[in-house]
Design an enzyme around this catalytic site. Structure first.
Site, mmCIF file in Angstrom:
data_model
loop_
_atom_site.group_PDB
_atom_site.id
_atom_site.type_symbol
_atom_site.label_atom_id
_atom_site.label_comp_id
_atom_site.label_asym_id
_atom_site.label_seq_id
_atom_site.Cartn_x
_atom_site.Cartn_y
_atom_site.Cartn_z
ATOM 1 N N CYS A 28 0.847 -1.180 0.000
ATOM 2 C CA CYS A 28 0.000 0.000 0.000
ATOM 3 C C CYS A 28 0.886 1.235 0.000
ATOM 4 C CB CYS A 28 -0.966 0.091 1.181
ATOM 5 S SG CYS A 28 -2.164 -1.220 1.226
ATOM 6 N N TRP A 48 -2.710 -2.759 -1.667
ATOM 7 C CA TRP A 48 -2.367 -4.168 -1.793
ATOM 8 C C TRP A 48 -3.202 -4.848 -0.716
ATOM 9 C CZ3 TRP A 48 -0.106 -8.071 1.244
ATOM 10 C CH2 TRP A 48 0.284 -9.216 0.526
ATOM 11 N N ASN A 79 -1.577 2.476 5.418
ATOM 12 C CA ASN A 79 -0.736 1.349 5.003
ATOM 13 C C ASN A 79 -0.324 0.614 6.268
ATOM 14 O OD1 ASN A 79 1.282 -0.366 4.033
ATOM 15 N ND2 ASN A 79 2.830 1.230 4.072
ATOM 16 N N GLY A 80 -0.648 -0.660 6.352
ATOM 17 C CA GLY A 80 -0.300 -1.433 7.547
ATOM 18 C C GLY A 80 -1.471 -2.300 7.941
ATOM 19 N N LYS A 92 12.260 -15.727 -10.652
ATOM 20 C CA LYS A 92 11.998 -14.705 -11.681
ATOM 21 C C LYS A 92 10.928 -15.203 -12.641
ATOM 22 C CE LYS A 92 13.320 -11.933 -10.154
ATOM 23 N NZ LYS A 92 14.122 -11.630 -9.021
ATOM 24 N N LYS A 144 6.081 -4.348 -4.427
ATOM 25 C CA LYS A 144 7.539 -4.345 -4.319
ATOM 26 C C LYS A 144 8.036 -4.274 -2.887
ATOM 27 C CE LYS A 144 11.666 -3.108 -6.528
ATOM 28 N NZ LYS A 144 12.054 -4.467 -6.917
HETATM 29 C C1 F6R Z 1 11.559 -10.979 -6.170
HETATM 30 C C2 F6R Z 1 11.611 -9.925 -5.181
HETATM 31 C C3 F6R Z 1 11.282 -10.258 -3.788
HETATM 32 C C4 F6R Z 1 12.135 -9.421 -2.819
HETATM 33 C C5 F6R Z 1 11.678 -9.676 -1.376
HETATM 34 C C6 F6R Z 1 12.547 -8.932 -0.387
HETATM 35 O O1 F6R Z 1 11.921 -10.507 -7.425
HETATM 36 O O2 F6R Z 1 11.882 -8.794 -5.495
HETATM 37 O O3 F6R Z 1 11.436 -11.617 -3.526
HETATM 38 O O4 F6R Z 1 13.467 -9.769 -2.980
HETATM 39 O O5 F6R Z 1 10.360 -9.257 -1.232
HETATM 40 O O6 F6R Z 1 12.526 -7.565 -0.640
HETATM 41 P P1 F6R Z 1 13.654 -6.628 -0.071
HETATM 42 O O7 F6R Z 1 14.930 -6.990 -0.728
HETATM 43 O O8 F6R Z 1 13.196 -5.244 -0.415
HETATM 44 O O9 F6R Z 1 13.712 -6.861 1.393
#
Ligand code: F6R
Length: 588
Positions: free
Chosen positions: A2, A77, A101-102, A465, A583
């Site tokens: 979010c 989200w 968000n939360g 991926k 993300k």
């Molecule tokens: C996959 C991807 C996720 C992140 C995971 C951790 O392509 O991007 O698996 O790697 O959510 O995210 P971070 O690195 O931001 O803690």
């Protein structure tokens, strides 16, 4: 997960377009629905919400324009409640509009209590208890400020909240607890879940700490600590690099980010000179991370144990604090997180801090992210903003930092590492070959990736991926494990992608390749010039440059990223915003 934004116009100008611009930057945080609320010139709350990606909200706005000089917006989200319009934010309760968000963890008890008081709920969200608590406060005669403070003392969980009251038409009230929030000061006073969402509206930012809250008006921002005493937190000037430069000539951010890897690696190595003292008195290393970052940690384990001779454990951060892990004295904890906001990783680090004296080193791609504020020291990957949901350039940049730590006593390896980006450039020329291969694989229902040693985590990453952006089921396995069960999956329709460089494990991996070929006709081998000629003609071979064996994992992941991207293109998925994902994962 979010994204929220709030903005107050200077000179009474309409803020709707600015809020939409901010929401565009925040779309990576969730795209189940989006919404916007403004106070119009009669101080009435006007709201528009739409299910799906932001373009749906924009389409609605084009026919049913709302306008106002103060507003809040949200990309969702979904956690509590399906992705429907009634569950989209802003959530309104008569005089109040809220974006959040939360997760309000005690929402069930609060909802029960509010319902007993006659409150009616329109959505299935946890957020609606925030709006209802505020409205109940107002109904009971509290001022907006009093109602807001009482609400903060009542809810438990994680939140970044922005609230507008029609009774207080010049103010947005905000609060933060375990979800990211940045306040912008400048031409506009504003708030957003990250700095890029507000960078074009302000010149300075304040990163709120947990428990802090604030009131934004067009004349300024008042900051308060969790006891509601006024504070003066430090301000940071916004640097050029946080402003996302767009997709440029590329069709997708992911494609651009794959292509940016050589420069991301060069910058990362230039800006991170490893001080050997970080390992003084260290006898163990514990790596905490999730997803792709976890795979980077797995590769590092091979390097650390081989070159530093330090026993290293890699833990999935979301699991770590829910058992009773033993943290030995003199352990260095390395938290790897692109976003620096992943709640599982943050909480695992908090656990370590409570239960040990270990120092925490964070590796993050985002300056001033939450992890950087709780770690003892930070190395930043200089990959630049990573917008595509599937991590690519941040992963190889993480590996560059981890390799720099692992090889700190081996000058020749550090020197070789400096020239490594040139090989990445060579591999990036394989787009045509990956596109051809993608045509062969794009109708597969399932795919298997195998590798040995430090290529095993790369097999996991290749599979991740593929599954996340193409929605093809894929699994990565340690090549030697196939015969212990997974080999039963192989038939002519299941492609087996083997990572088989010319290293000391070549013969063993080659045997696994042969075993796969005996059971299925779709075997693809990524290898280098050294041994390619001994591979059977029935195998599809992808030849990569021959490089020092230690750097092979960094190189081999790049064509796997390109392959997943090409397959996703053929399957017409939304590459940068794959379904169900976001993300920055700020909920557990
Ligand atoms: C996959 C991807 C996720 C992140 C995971 C951790 O392509 O991007 O698996 O790697 O959510 O995210 P971070 O690195 O931001 O803690």
């Amino acid at each position: 997960m979010c994204g929220i934004i709030g903005l107050i116009g200077n000179n009474e100008e309409d803020v709707v377009d600015q809020i939409i611009l901010g929401l565009e930057k925040l779309e990576y945080r969730g795209y189940d629905s989006s919404g916007i609320a403004v106070l119009d010139k009669d101080c009435k709350i006007k709201r528009l919400r739409a299910v799906g990606k932001l373009h749906s909200l924009k389409a609605k706005l084009a026919v049913d324009r709302i306008s106002g000089s103060i507003g809040i917006g949200h990309n969702r989200w979904a956690t509590h409640g399906t992705p429907t319009e009634k569950n989209a934010h802003p959530i309104i309760s008569k005089n109040v509009a809220v974006v959040h968000n939360g997760i309000v963890e005690n929402y069930k008890e609060l909802k029960f209590d509010l319902k007993k008081d006659g409150c009616i709920f329109d959505s299935d969200t946890d957020t609606e208890v925030i709006a209802s608590l505020l409205q109940r406060g107002i109904n009971n005669g509290a001022s907006p400020r009093e109602a807001f403070r009482k609400m903060l003392q009542t809810i438990e969980g994680s939140y970044a909240i922005a609230v507008m009251f029609d009774l207080l038409p010049d103010t947005i009230m905000i609060a933060k607890q375990r979800s990211p929030l940045v306040i912008g000061i400048g031409a506009n006073h504003c708030v957003g879940s990250d700095i890029t969402s507000i960078a074009s509206f302000c010149s300075e930012v304040v990163y709120l700490e947990d428990g802090e809250n604030a009131e934004i008006t067009k004349d300024g921002v008042l900051f308060f600590n969790r006891n509601f005493n006024q504070i003066e937190p430090s301000r940071h000037r916004i640097s050029i690099e946080v402003i996302d430069s767009g997709k440029g000539k590329y069709q997708h951010y992911m494609q651009k980010e794959i292509m940016e890897q050589p420069s991301a690696l060069r910058r990362t190595m230039l800006y991170n000179k490893i001080d050997k003292s970080i390992l003084n008195d260290i006898s163990r290393i514990l790596i905490l991370a999730c997803g792709t970052s976890y795979h980077a940690g797995m590769v590092a384990k091979y390097w650390f144990e081989k070159f530093l001779k330090i026993p290293t454990t890699v833990e999935i951060a979301s699991e770590y604090r829910y058992r009773s892990p033993v943290i030995e004295p003199n352990t260095l904890v390395i938290a790897i997180t692109q976003s620096g906001e992943t709640i599982d990783t943050i909480e695992a680090v908090e656990y370590v801090k409570i239960h040990s004296n270990s120092k925490v080193l964070a590796i993050s791609n985002v300056k001033n992210s939450a992890i950087s504020r709780i770690a003892d020291f930070v190395f930043y990957t200089e990959a630049g903003a990573e917008i595509g949901v599937a991590s690519t350039k941040a992963f190889t940049a993480q590996l560059a930092i981890l390799a720099s730590i692992a090889f700190m006593h081996y000058d020749f390896l550090i020197q070789e590492l400096q020239s490594f980006p040139t090989y990445c450039e060579e591999v990036l020329n394989l787009y045509g070959a990956m596109n051809d291969l993608a045509h062969k694989l794009c109708d597969a229902k399932s795919a298997i990736y195998i590798g040995r040693g430090s290529l095993y985590p790369i097999a996991l990453e290749g599979a991740l991926k593929l599954k996340e952006i193409s929605y093809i089921h894929a699994e990565g396995f340690a090549a030697g494990e196939m015969k212990h069960g997974p080999i039963a999956l192989i038939d002519d329709n299941v492609p087996v992608i083997c990572l088989c460089p010319d290293n000391e494990l070549f013969d063993k991996t080659h045997s696994n390749v042969q075993v796969a070929l005996a059971r299925g006709k779709n075997v693809i081998v990524f290898t280098d010039f050294g041994k390619s000629e001994i591979l059977s003609d029935e195998i599809t071979k992808i030849i990569l440059p021959k490089i020092h064996v230690e750097f092979v994992p960094i190189l081999y992941v790049i064509p796997l990223q390109m392959l997943a991207y090409s397959i996703a293109l053929l399957r017409n998925t939304d590459v940068d915003k794959p379904r169900n994902l976001a993300k920055s994962v700020t909920v557990e």
